[in-house]
Design a protein around this motif. Structure first.
Motif, short mmCIF file in Angstrom:
data_model
loop_
_atom_site.label_atom_id
_atom_site.label_comp_id
_atom_site.label_asym_id
_atom_site.label_seq_id
_atom_site.Cartn_x
_atom_site.Cartn_y
_atom_site.Cartn_z
N VAL A 269 -9.83 -77.38 -20.75
CA VAL A 269 -8.80 -77.41 -19.99
C VAL A 269 -9.30 -77.90 -18.77
CG1 VAL A 269 -8.15 -74.88 -20.42
CG2 VAL A 269 -10.05 -75.56 -19.37
N ARG A 270 -8.26 -78.28 -17.18
CA ARG A 270 -8.56 -79.06 -16.49
C ARG A 270 -8.68 -78.70 -14.84
NH1 ARG A 270 -5.86 -84.64 -14.42
NH2 ARG A 270 -7.83 -85.03 -12.71
N SER A 271 -9.81 -79.16 -14.98
CA SER A 271 -9.83 -78.05 -13.44
C SER A 271 -10.30 -79.38 -12.37
CB SER A 271 -11.35 -77.48 -13.13
OG SER A 271 -12.24 -77.74 -13.96
N PHE A 272 -9.91 -78.75 -11.30
CA PHE A 272 -9.89 -79.86 -9.86
C PHE A 272 -11.45 -79.87 -9.54
CE2 PHE A 272 -6.44 -79.25 -12.55
CZ PHE A 272 -5.76 -80.81 -12.74
N THR A 273 -11.22 -78.35 -8.64
CA THR A 273 -12.13 -79.04 -7.56
C THR A 273 -12.88 -76.93 -7.44
OG1 THR A 273 -11.25 -78.43 -5.66
CG2 THR A 273 -11.29 -80.56 -5.58
N GLY A 274 -12.51 -76.43 -6.46
CA GLY A 274 -13.76 -74.97 -6.75
C GLY A 274 -14.84 -74.59 -6.02
N GLN A 275 -15.58 -74.02 -6.73
CA GLN A 275 -16.65 -73.05 -6.89
C GLN A 275 -16.99 -73.33 -7.33
OE1 GLN A 275 -14.06 -71.42 -5.13
NE2 GLN A 275 -14.06 -72.26 -3.47
N ALA A 276 -18.57 -72.53 -8.29
CA ALA A 276 -19.20 -72.27 -9.14
C ALA A 276 -20.00 -70.70 -9.52
CB ALA A 276 -20.55 -73.44 -9.84
N PHE A 277 -20.58 -70.34 -9.82
CA PHE A 277 -20.63 -69.17 -9.28
C PHE A 277 -21.76 -69.09 -10.80
CE2 PHE A 277 -16.29 -67.49 -11.34
CZ PHE A 277 -17.03 -67.39 -12.15
N ARG A 278 -23.25 -68.11 -10.54
CA ARG A 278 -23.51 -67.95 -12.06
C ARG A 278 -23.63 -65.96 -11.56
NH1 ARG A 278 -29.61 -69.77 -9.56
NH2 ARG A 278 -28.42 -69.55 -7.92
N ALA A 279 -23.34 -65.47 -13.74
CA ALA A 279 -22.82 -64.37 -13.43
C ALA A 279 -23.57 -63.87 -14.89
CB ALA A 279 -21.05 -64.07 -13.64
N GLN A 280 -24.47 -63.13 -14.96
CA GLN A 280 -25.25 -62.22 -16.03
C GLN A 280 -24.16 -60.94 -16.94
OE1 GLN A 280 -29.16 -61.52 -14.40
NE2 GLN A 280 -28.96 -63.10 -13.71
N ALA A 281 -23.99 -60.88 -16.60
CA ALA A 281 -23.00 -60.18 -16.65
C ALA A 281 -21.91 -59.67 -16.94
CB ALA A 281 -23.11 -58.31 -16.19
N ALA A 282 -21.68 -60.80 -17.50
CA ALA A 282 -20.54 -61.40 -17.62
C ALA A 282 -19.93 -62.25 -18.75
CB ALA A 282 -19.39 -61.64 -15.89
N GLU A 283 -18.87 -62.40 -19.70
CA GLU A 283 -18.56 -63.11 -20.67
C GLU A 283 -18.06 -64.36 -19.98
OE1 GLU A 283 -19.10 -64.49 -24.39
OE2 GLU A 283 -19.39 -62.49 -23.76
N PRO A 284 -19.04 -65.76 -20.32
CA PRO A 284 -18.20 -66.70 -19.65
C PRO A 284 -16.81 -67.71 -20.81
CG PRO A 284 -20.77 -67.12 -20.58
CD PRO A 284 -20.23 -65.77 -20.96
N VAL A 285 -16.49 -68.02 -19.79
CA VAL A 285 -15.35 -68.67 -20.42
C VAL A 285 -15.00 -69.99 -19.83
CG1 VAL A 285 -13.01 -68.67 -19.60
CG2 VAL A 285 -14.12 -65.93 -19.83
N LEU A 286 -14.98 -70.50 -18.28
CA LEU A 286 -15.11 -71.63 -18.26
C LEU A 286 -16.57 -71.73 -17.91
CD1 LEU A 286 -12.17 -72.57 -17.28
CD2 LEU A 286 -12.65 -72.97 -18.94
N GLY A 287 -17.98 -73.09 -18.82
CA GLY A 287 -18.93 -73.07 -18.09
C GLY A 287 -18.68 -75.01 -17.57
N LEU A 288 -20.39 -74.79 -16.65
CA LEU A 288 -20.06 -76.74 -16.37
C LEU A 288 -21.23 -77.37 -16.96
CD1 LEU A 288 -19.69 -76.20 -12.88
CD2 LEU A 288 -17.74 -76.59 -14.34
N PRO A 289 -21.20 -78.82 -17.22
CA PRO A 289 -22.81 -79.63 -17.94
C PRO A 289 -23.59 -79.38 -16.98
CG PRO A 289 -20.57 -80.44 -18.09
CD PRO A 289 -19.89 -79.15 -17.45
N GLU A 290 -25.06 -79.17 -17.89
CA GLU A 290 -25.84 -79.21 -16.67
C GLU A 290 -25.93 -80.74 -16.34
OE1 GLU A 290 -28.01 -77.18 -17.58
OE2 GLU A 290 -27.25 -76.46 -18.72
N THR A 291 -25.63 -81.26 -16.20
CA THR A 291 -25.25 -82.49 -14.82
C THR A 291 -24.68 -82.20 -13.82
OG1 THR A 291 -23.51 -83.66 -16.80
CG2 THR A 291 -26.05 -84.26 -17.15
#
Length: 121
Positions: free
Chosen positions: A13-35
């Motif tokens: 999928v392609r994302s554009f801008t937006g925000q990033a968040f951390r969620a310990q009690a949720a199932e990750p769907v779209l994760g950001l690369p370490e860089t």
């Protein structure tokens, strides 16, 4: 990402801008690369060499969670769920943009998951 069958599977999928968040009690769907970094300009959209930045590698732009008898999906990026023509030159954004060819199927997959059977107790 898998969909209900192989035909609905999404490889990117392609994302554009937006925000990033951390969620310990949720199932990750779209994760950001370490860089990846989040830029924090003093004035919106005015980026300079000294614009403060925060590392967001491993943070999420999408996650899901079973909540009681239902389901919830959380996304920090909205443009990927839209189909737009932006600016005076009417450039394609969202599902219309190059590289976002599978975004529409991804949105359908999210909706199918949200509307799926009630979670087991």
């Amino acid at each position: 990402m898998q969909g209900r069958n192989a035909r609905e599977s999404v490889g990117q999928v392609r994302s554009f801008t937006g925000q990033a968040f951390r969620a310990q009690a949720a199932e990750p769907v779209l994760g950001l690369p370490e860089t990846f970094v989040s830029l924090h300009p003093a004035k919106p959209w005015e980026f300079r060499i000294d614009t403060p930045q925060v590392g967001v590698g491993g943070w999420l732009q999408g996650a899901t969670k079973i909540v009681g008898n239902g389901r919830a999906a959380f996304f920090g990026e909205a443009a990927m769920f839209t189909a737009q023509l932006a600016g005076g030159d009417r450039r394609p954004v969202g599902m219309n943009a190059p590289g976002a060819e599978q975004n529409a199927q991804f949105v359908l997959n999210v909706m199918h998951w949200l509307a799926g059977p009630r979670p087991a107790q």
